[in-house]
Write an enzyme that holds these catalytic residues in place. Structure first.
Site, mmCIF file in Angstrom:
data_model
loop_
_atom_site.group_PDB
_atom_site.id
_atom_site.type_symbol
_atom_site.label_atom_id
_atom_site.label_comp_id
_atom_site.label_asym_id
_atom_site.label_seq_id
_atom_site.Cartn_x
_atom_site.Cartn_y
_atom_site.Cartn_z
ATOM 1 C CD GLU A 11 -7.746 -1.752 10.485
ATOM 2 O OE1 GLU A 11 -7.544 -0.641 10.326
ATOM 3 O OE2 GLU A 11 -7.765 -2.533 9.581
ATOM 4 C CG ASP B 214 -4.868 -2.881 10.252
ATOM 5 O OD1 ASP B 214 -4.971 -3.909 11.269
ATOM 6 O OD2 ASP B 214 -4.810 -3.376 9.153
ATOM 7 C CG ASP C 103 -9.817 -5.097 8.448
ATOM 8 O OD1 ASP C 103 -10.781 -5.708 7.846
ATOM 9 O OD2 ASP C 103 -8.646 -5.197 8.031
ATOM 10 C CD GLU D 286 -3.136 -1.064 2.222
ATOM 11 O OE1 GLU D 286 -3.193 -0.036 2.634
ATOM 12 O OE2 GLU D 286 -3.754 -2.181 2.383
ATOM 13 C CB SER E 216 -3.258 -4.835 0.404
ATOM 14 O OG SER E 216 -3.740 -6.110 0.436
ATOM 15 C CE LYS F 170 -10.005 -3.984 4.633
ATOM 16 N NZ LYS F 170 -9.391 -5.017 5.356
#
Ligand code: PGA
Ligand code: ZN
Length: 420
Positions: free
Chosen positions: A285, A244, A312, A207, A367, A337
């Site tokens: 996260e 995260d 997540d 990313e 990603s 997401k």
């Protein structure tokens, strides 16, 4: 009513196949959408249909998913009135018939759901964010706060350090334009620092986060704080941090393998608590693994009022998992997401559940991304508190940031501040 659907295999930002879908309505309005793909995926995600032909893309080809769009999905939708997103998505879910979209593929289904949304927006002569807003009866009043990857490890960086992402949040920037400029200054400072400290060029993760061989999580946070300071900002006031942890990916029997240390849940909670005490972290996260349901409420209680407990992999944008997390007090923020669940309508239900529980919402990219920008429109239309797209160095990410800049110019909406 849909006149035609077409789909083709395209490549995502990792050079792996995904799909692009084109939806043509009866009155000739069309929409095209591209579907992203994760690597650090949750176990409860909608199934991405892959060809499993080892001779092509190591089995990751998406020809079957594309064929399902033009074949069984088009057949199921033919001659149906489908005047709303919800009708379309319900028809898609019924046509698939499985709980995890494994028959037709979450990628095929989401491609149709998104392409239909674009076609409808164009038919109604509205920007996509407006269509998304109206879909859920929302009136956008702000733009999302930026949360931008600075450093990466875990599955996004070959596992050189277990923690997956350290992000910077321009918490006081009142515009996207200002936030991006601030983060760019921090990123440049971090790149200089890493060259000096690790003798490393700007090698980046999936990313776009910098990915030197950090000794551990604290080294990532230390370097992030230094970069904020060198960039000319006050850590914790002007620019804060988020992490995260993606702990599902280093969970072992009885605990967590954090580098050389094997931590039981109590020690993992102490570790995270220590990070939040010592660094300007405002969001944690996936601090625990996706199956560690008993310890998530303990994590949330420890972080309460100090940092968001953001789910997540735990939640997978899945309404039944979100209900469980609300009932048990496991989180106070949702990472949304859309491809984890597979349709816009189900993602909207996830959003409503989180909002009704008083949670914060971060709309997130994957990603493996594409140059499509629908995510920026979604974050604005659904009034996300935060958006997470990755770093500011690769065009599949920048396409979304640039789209936010356009929406900012068009709407003049302010960025939501922190805390909000
Ligand atoms: P993924 O990672 O897209 O690889 O799943 C993003 C995240 O964990 O937030
Ligand atoms: Zn994550």
């Amino acid at each position: 009513m849909i006149k035609a659907l077409s789909a083709q295999e395209i490549l995502d930002s990792r050079g792996r196949p995904t799909i692009e879908v084109r939806c043509e309505l009866m009155d000739d309005f069309t929409g095209i959408a591209q579907v992203p793909s994760g690597a650090s995926t949750g176990g409860a995600e909608a199934v991405e249909l892959r060809d499993a032909d080892p001779a092509r893309y190591r089995g990751l080809g998406c020809r079957k998913a594309a064929a399902n769009v033009t074949g069984p999905i088009m057949e199921a939708l033919r001659h149906r009135a489908l005047s709303s997103q919800q009708e379309l998505d319900t028809a898609l879910i019924e046509a698939d018939g499985t709980g995890n979209k494994s028959r037709l593929g979450g990628n095929a289904i989401l491609g149709v759901s998104l392409a239909f949304a674009r076609a409808m927006a164009s038919r109604e002569h509205k920007p996509l964010y407006q269509y998304f807003a109206e879909m859920i009866g929302n009136t956008p009043s702000h733009l999302p706060r930026l949360t931008i990857n600075l450093f990466s490890g875990g599955k996004h960086a070959g596992g050189q350090v277990p923690v997956q992402d350290v992000l910077v949040i321009p918490a006081m920037a009142s515009t996207i334009e200002q936030g991006l400029a601030q983060v760019a200054a921090v990123y440049e400072a971090a790149a200089d620092h890493i060259l000096a400290r690790y003798q490393m060029r700007r090698l980046t993760a999936d990313e776009g986060g910098l990915a030197p061989p950090f000794a551990g999580a604290r080294a990532m946070f230390d370097d992030a704080v230094k970069a904020i300071t060198s960039g000319g900002f006050e850590p914790g006031r002007e620019i804060s941090l988020a992490v995260d942890v993606a702990a599902s990916h280093f969970a072992v029997a009885g605990g967590y393998q954090l580098g050389n240390a094997t931590l039981n849940a109590d020690r993992m909670l102490d570790t995270i608590d220590g990070w939040v005490s010592d660094y300007p972290l405002i969001s944690v996260e996936d601090g625990l693994s996706e199956e560690d349901w008993p310890n998530w409420p303990r994590l949330r209680q420890r972080l309460d009022g100090r940092a968001l407990t953001l789910g997540d992999d735990l939640l997978c944008t899945n309404p039944s998992r979100i209900r469980r997390a609300i009932d048990t007090g496991a989180c106070d923020a949702l990472l949304l997401k859309v491809n984890q669940i597979g349709t816009l309508t189900e993602a909207a239900l996830a959003l409503h559940l989180a909002r009704d529980a008083g949670w914060k919402v971060t709309v997130s990219a994957r990603s493996g991304e594409t140059e499509d920008t629908w995510l920026a429109d979604l974050a604005v239309g659904w009034s996300a508190d935060q958006i997470k797209v990755g770093s500011i160095t690769q065009s599949e990410r920048l396409a979304k940031y640039n789209r936010l800049l356009t929406i900012e110019r068009e709407t003049g909406l302010p960025v939501v501040g922190w805390p909000n």
